[in-house]
Design an enzyme around this catalytic site. Sequence first.
Site, PDB file in Angstrom:
ATOM      1  N   ASP A  29      71.307 -18.755 -20.167  1.00  0.00           N
ATOM      2  CA  ASP A  29      72.575 -18.562 -19.449  1.00  0.00           C
ATOM      3  C   ASP A  29      72.293 -18.678 -17.945  1.00  0.00           C
ATOM      4  O   ASP A  29      71.334 -18.089 -17.430  1.00  0.00           O
ATOM      5  CB  ASP A  29      73.163 -17.187 -19.787  1.00  0.00           C
ATOM      6  CG  ASP A  29      74.613 -17.061 -19.332  1.00  0.00           C
ATOM      7  OD1 ASP A  29      75.477 -16.850 -20.201  1.00  0.00           O
ATOM      8  OD2 ASP A  29      74.877 -17.171 -18.111  1.00  0.00           O
ATOM      9  N   ILE A  30      73.108 -19.439 -17.254  1.00  0.00           N
ATOM     10  CA  ILE A  30      72.878 -19.735 -15.840  1.00  0.00           C
ATOM     11  C   ILE A  30      73.191 -18.526 -14.941  1.00  0.00           C
ATOM     12  O   ILE A  30      72.730 -18.450 -13.805  1.00  0.00           O
ATOM     13  CB  ILE A  30      73.707 -20.988 -15.417  1.00  0.00           C
ATOM     14  CG1 ILE A  30      73.074 -21.690 -14.239  1.00  0.00           C
ATOM     15  CG2 ILE A  30      75.152 -20.644 -15.155  1.00  0.00           C
ATOM     16  CD1 ILE A  30      71.789 -22.374 -14.554  1.00  0.00           C
ATOM     17  N   HIS A  93      79.728 -19.861 -28.869  1.00  0.00           N
ATOM     18  CA  HIS A  93      78.359 -19.542 -28.448  1.00  0.00           C
ATOM     19  C   HIS A  93      78.060 -18.076 -28.678  1.00  0.00           C
ATOM     20  O   HIS A  93      78.937 -17.224 -28.610  1.00  0.00           O
ATOM     21  CB  HIS A  93      78.127 -19.908 -26.977  1.00  0.00           C
ATOM     22  CG  HIS A  93      79.117 -19.318 -26.016  1.00  0.00           C
ATOM     23  ND1 HIS A  93      80.373 -19.848 -25.832  1.00  0.00           N
ATOM     24  CD2 HIS A  93      79.046 -18.258 -25.181  1.00  0.00           C
ATOM     25  CE1 HIS A  93      81.031 -19.146 -24.926  1.00  0.00           C
ATOM     26  NE2 HIS A  93      80.252 -18.156 -24.526  1.00  0.00           N
ATOM     27  N   HIS A  95      75.694 -14.989 -27.302  1.00  0.00           N
ATOM     28  CA  HIS A  95      74.838 -14.503 -26.221  1.00  0.00           C
ATOM     29  C   HIS A  95      73.724 -13.664 -26.839  1.00  0.00           C
ATOM     30  O   HIS A  95      74.005 -12.718 -27.594  1.00  0.00           O
ATOM     31  CB  HIS A  95      75.614 -13.559 -25.283  1.00  0.00           C
ATOM     32  CG  HIS A  95      76.695 -14.195 -24.464  1.00  0.00           C
ATOM     33  ND1 HIS A  95      76.520 -14.547 -23.151  1.00  0.00           N
ATOM     34  CD2 HIS A  95      77.983 -14.520 -24.768  1.00  0.00           C
ATOM     35  CE1 HIS A  95      77.646 -15.055 -22.663  1.00  0.00           C
ATOM     36  NE2 HIS A  95      78.559 -15.040 -23.627  1.00  0.00           N
TER      37      HIS A  95
HETATM   38  P1  AMP Z   1      81.909 -16.489 -22.193  1.00  0.00           P
HETATM   39  O1  AMP Z   1      82.665 -17.770 -22.508  1.00  0.00           O
HETATM   40  O2  AMP Z   1      82.801 -15.443 -21.614  1.00  0.00           O
HETATM   41  O3  AMP Z   1      81.133 -15.985 -23.385  1.00  0.00           O
HETATM   42  O4  AMP Z   1      80.848 -16.815 -21.061  1.00  0.00           O
HETATM   43  C1  AMP Z   1      80.274 -18.086 -20.925  1.00  0.00           C
HETATM   44  C2  AMP Z   1      78.841 -17.945 -20.447  1.00  0.00           C
HETATM   45  O5  AMP Z   1      78.354 -19.258 -20.219  1.00  0.00           O
HETATM   46  C3  AMP Z   1      78.664 -17.165 -19.143  1.00  0.00           C
HETATM   47  O6  AMP Z   1      77.724 -16.115 -19.350  1.00  0.00           O
HETATM   48  C4  AMP Z   1      78.158 -18.220 -18.158  1.00  0.00           C
HETATM   49  O7  AMP Z   1      77.216 -17.702 -17.231  1.00  0.00           O
HETATM   50  C5  AMP Z   1      77.537 -19.242 -19.076  1.00  0.00           C
HETATM   51  N1  AMP Z   1      77.531 -20.596 -18.518  1.00  0.00           N
HETATM   52  C6  AMP Z   1      78.563 -21.270 -17.975  1.00  0.00           C
HETATM   53  N2  AMP Z   1      78.171 -22.499 -17.568  1.00  0.00           N
HETATM   54  C7  AMP Z   1      76.861 -22.604 -17.879  1.00  0.00           C
HETATM   55  C8  AMP Z   1      75.874 -23.614 -17.712  1.00  0.00           C
HETATM   56  N3  AMP Z   1      76.168 -24.806 -17.155  1.00  0.00           N
HETATM   57  N4  AMP Z   1      74.610 -23.362 -18.132  1.00  0.00           N
HETATM   58  C9  AMP Z   1      74.304 -22.182 -18.693  1.00  0.00           C
HETATM   59  N5  AMP Z   1      75.177 -21.184 -18.881  1.00  0.00           N
HETATM   60  C10 AMP Z   1      76.445 -21.380 -18.483  1.00  0.00           C
END
Ligand code: AMP
Length: 129
Positions: A29-30, A93, A95
Amino acid sequence: MASIFTKIISGEIPCYKVAETEDYLAFLDINPNAKGHTLCIPKKEIDKLFDLDESSYHGLMEFSRKVAVAIEKAVPCKRVGMTVIGLEVPHAHVHLIPLNTMEDAQFINKTTLDKDEFQSIAATIASQL
Ligand code: AMP
């Protein structure tokens, strides 16, 4: 329009890859809650986790379990937590978050890592798979 995660799968957007199979991908996660915070996704672009067909859902869980076991070996933590939200990115996804405190699970505290740290932790987790 392709989700940001589909763009990661196609290589259009870079990621710190942890693991990959024909059907699933794990990457860091970024904007991590904690060092080692990893996302596991199906390559098939489906928004909501529970809309995945049964086989893809079980496949993602099996893949996530393998990655979680590797994270626990690679990152000092009390345990690895699993959370599903999806309010930000409409591509299913999971986490996987190394937990030491309750705050690590709450998406409030964020850790900043530089490129070298991201690369190093991704490689360390991958080496435990
Ligand atoms: P959520 O949809 O609320 O579960 O959160 C989406 C997650 O994706 C967040 O924790 C972001 O930090 C992560 N995220 C968004 N864009 C990217 C990316 N390009 N690379 C890695 N993680 C990402």
